[in-house]
Design a protein around this motif. Structure first.
Motif, mmCIF file in Angstrom:
data_model
loop_
_atom_site.group_PDB
_atom_site.id
_atom_site.type_symbol
_atom_site.label_atom_id
_atom_site.label_comp_id
_atom_site.label_asym_id
_atom_site.label_seq_id
_atom_site.Cartn_x
_atom_site.Cartn_y
_atom_site.Cartn_z
ATOM 1 N N ARG A 1 -5.127 -40.123 -54.590
ATOM 2 C CA ARG A 1 -4.096 -40.907 -53.902
ATOM 3 C C ARG A 1 -4.120 -42.363 -54.366
ATOM 4 O O ARG A 1 -3.072 -42.971 -54.584
ATOM 5 C CB ARG A 1 -4.307 -40.828 -52.388
ATOM 6 N N ALA A 2 -5.307 -42.917 -54.514
ATOM 7 C CA ALA A 2 -5.413 -44.310 -54.967
ATOM 8 C C ALA A 2 -4.829 -44.460 -56.366
ATOM 9 O O ALA A 2 -4.154 -45.451 -56.667
ATOM 10 C CB ALA A 2 -6.875 -44.760 -54.948
ATOM 11 N N PHE A 3 -5.079 -43.492 -57.228
ATOM 12 C CA PHE A 3 -4.544 -43.526 -58.590
ATOM 13 C C PHE A 3 -3.018 -43.487 -58.555
ATOM 14 O O PHE A 3 -2.346 -44.265 -59.248
ATOM 15 C CB PHE A 3 -5.085 -42.352 -59.395
ATOM 16 N N LEU A 4 -2.461 -42.588 -57.738
ATOM 17 C CA LEU A 4 -1.012 -42.431 -57.691
ATOM 18 C C LEU A 4 -0.319 -43.640 -57.075
ATOM 19 O O LEU A 4 0.833 -43.934 -57.407
ATOM 20 C CB LEU A 4 -0.648 -41.167 -56.911
ATOM 21 N N GLU A 5 -1.002 -44.356 -56.196
ATOM 22 C CA GLU A 5 -0.421 -45.564 -55.626
ATOM 23 C C GLU A 5 -0.234 -46.653 -56.679
ATOM 24 O O GLU A 5 0.665 -47.485 -56.559
ATOM 25 C CB GLU A 5 -1.299 -46.078 -54.488
ATOM 26 N N GLU A 6 -1.084 -46.643 -57.690
ATOM 27 C CA GLU A 6 -1.007 -47.640 -58.764
ATOM 28 C C GLU A 6 -0.485 -47.016 -60.054
ATOM 29 O O GLU A 6 -0.836 -47.441 -61.150
ATOM 30 C CB GLU A 6 -2.390 -48.259 -58.998
ATOM 31 N N ILE A 7 0.393 -46.028 -59.912
ATOM 32 C CA ILE A 7 0.814 -45.225 -61.058
ATOM 33 C C ILE A 7 1.513 -46.052 -62.131
ATOM 34 O O ILE A 7 1.333 -45.816 -63.337
ATOM 35 C CB ILE A 7 1.726 -44.066 -60.595
ATOM 36 N N LEU A 8 2.305 -47.042 -61.739
ATOM 37 C CA LEU A 8 3.000 -47.858 -62.740
ATOM 38 C C LEU A 8 2.011 -48.642 -63.594
ATOM 39 O O LEU A 8 2.153 -48.702 -64.822
ATOM 40 C CB LEU A 8 3.983 -48.811 -62.057
ATOM 41 N N THR A 9 1.019 -49.242 -62.943
ATOM 42 C CA THR A 9 0.003 -49.988 -63.690
ATOM 43 C C THR A 9 -0.711 -49.077 -64.676
ATOM 44 O O THR A 9 -0.923 -49.436 -65.847
ATOM 45 C CB THR A 9 -1.015 -50.610 -62.726
ATOM 46 N N HIS A 10 -1.081 -47.880 -64.233
ATOM 47 C CA HIS A 10 -1.783 -46.938 -65.108
ATOM 48 C C HIS A 10 -0.895 -46.504 -66.278
ATOM 49 O O HIS A 10 -1.383 -46.338 -67.401
ATOM 50 C CB HIS A 10 -2.238 -45.712 -64.318
ATOM 51 N N PHE A 11 0.391 -46.336 -66.020
ATOM 52 C CA PHE A 11 1.301 -45.915 -67.094
ATOM 53 C C PHE A 11 1.432 -46.994 -68.157
ATOM 54 O O PHE A 11 1.334 -46.707 -69.358
ATOM 55 C CB PHE A 11 2.669 -45.572 -66.517
ATOM 56 N N TRP A 12 1.640 -48.248 -67.728
ATOM 57 C CA TRP A 12 1.790 -49.316 -68.728
ATOM 58 C C TRP A 12 0.499 -49.498 -69.509
ATOM 59 O O TRP A 12 0.535 -49.763 -70.722
ATOM 60 C CB TRP A 12 2.206 -50.619 -68.057
ATOM 61 N N GLN A 13 -0.628 -49.319 -68.869
ATOM 62 C CA GLN A 13 -1.908 -49.394 -69.587
ATOM 63 C C GLN A 13 -2.026 -48.282 -70.602
ATOM 64 O O GLN A 13 -2.511 -48.484 -71.718
ATOM 65 C CB GLN A 13 -3.062 -49.329 -68.591
#
Length: 231
Positions: free
Chosen positions: A215-227
């Protein structure tokens, strides 16, 4: 989520320490800078105001920022950190709101409202023109044109299911080459499953900790995608 408003001041990205370094490099005093702004731009600025800007206790408005840059023989971008709003990107480019509106084919009043409210009302073509005029990074373009939540929903599905099925839909929102999007989604999918797997024992069913990590990962999904795209 939108990028917010920017009423009154040049914004939180104004860098007072940069203004001080530039002034000292020119061997000017705050009084000299204030005089230059009064003489060249007709602004009633005193040395205490210049000192407050440099100390971070206040920030100049748009007209004052332009005058300060002129007095320090630099561009507005030299006095700003990383822009955080559409207005700050415009100021960093040294463009007026009227100029940007004309370049993207939008009525000045409508564009001013976009900057004021943070709600994009233009077309896809105007969004592309905006990115070109202000040299917006792709993540900023997505956010400023109100497409960030739509993209986040697609990315959550791509991370948790088959990412290959979402390449086309993501590319409709993200103006990047197909190979960049594919690599970004592949990396996102792998990072999500690595995150959840790290909280599991061998052969064990999903635990509360793994669900929390997911859940924590999915909440920051945009940040993870751009990275993932940058990687």
């Amino acid at each position: 989520m939108h990028y917010g408003t920017s009423r009154g001041q040049a914004g939180s990205s104004f860098d007072g320490s940069a203004a001080r370094r530039l002034r000292e490099g020119l061997r000017l005093s705050p009084e000299d800078v204030a005089y230059g702004m009064r003489a060249a731009y007709g602004l009633e600025i005193d040395a205490r105001t210049v000192a407050a800007w440099e100390a971070g206790d206040a920030a100049p408005d748009e007209g004052q920022l332009t005058a300060l840059a002129g007095a320090l023989w630099c561009s507005a971008a030299d006095l700003m950190g990383r822009p955080g709003t559409l207005r700050e990107y415009r100021l960093a480019r040294g463009a007026s709101a009227t100029d940007v509106a004309r370049e993207i084919g939008m009525a000045p009043q409508e564009y001013a409202q976009v900057e004021e409210t943070g709600a994009w009302t233009g077309s896809a073509r105007q969004a592309e023109a905006l990115a070109e005029v202000l040299r917006l990074p792709v993540p900023a373009l997505i956010e400023f044109t109100g497409r960030d939540e739509e993209l986040a929903q697609l990315l959550r599905k791509a991370a948790t299911t088959r990412w290959q099925a979402y390449v086309g839909a993501v590319r409709e929102l993200v103006p990047l080459p197909r190979e960049y999007v594919e690599e970004g989604l592949r990396g996102l999918h792998g990072a999500y499953h690595s995150t959840t797997a790290a909280s599991l024992g061998w052969g064990q069913p999903a635990s509360a900790s793994s669900r929390d990590a997911g859940r924590a990962f999915l909440e920051e999904i945009l940040t993870h995608f751009w990275q993932a795209v940058e990687g």
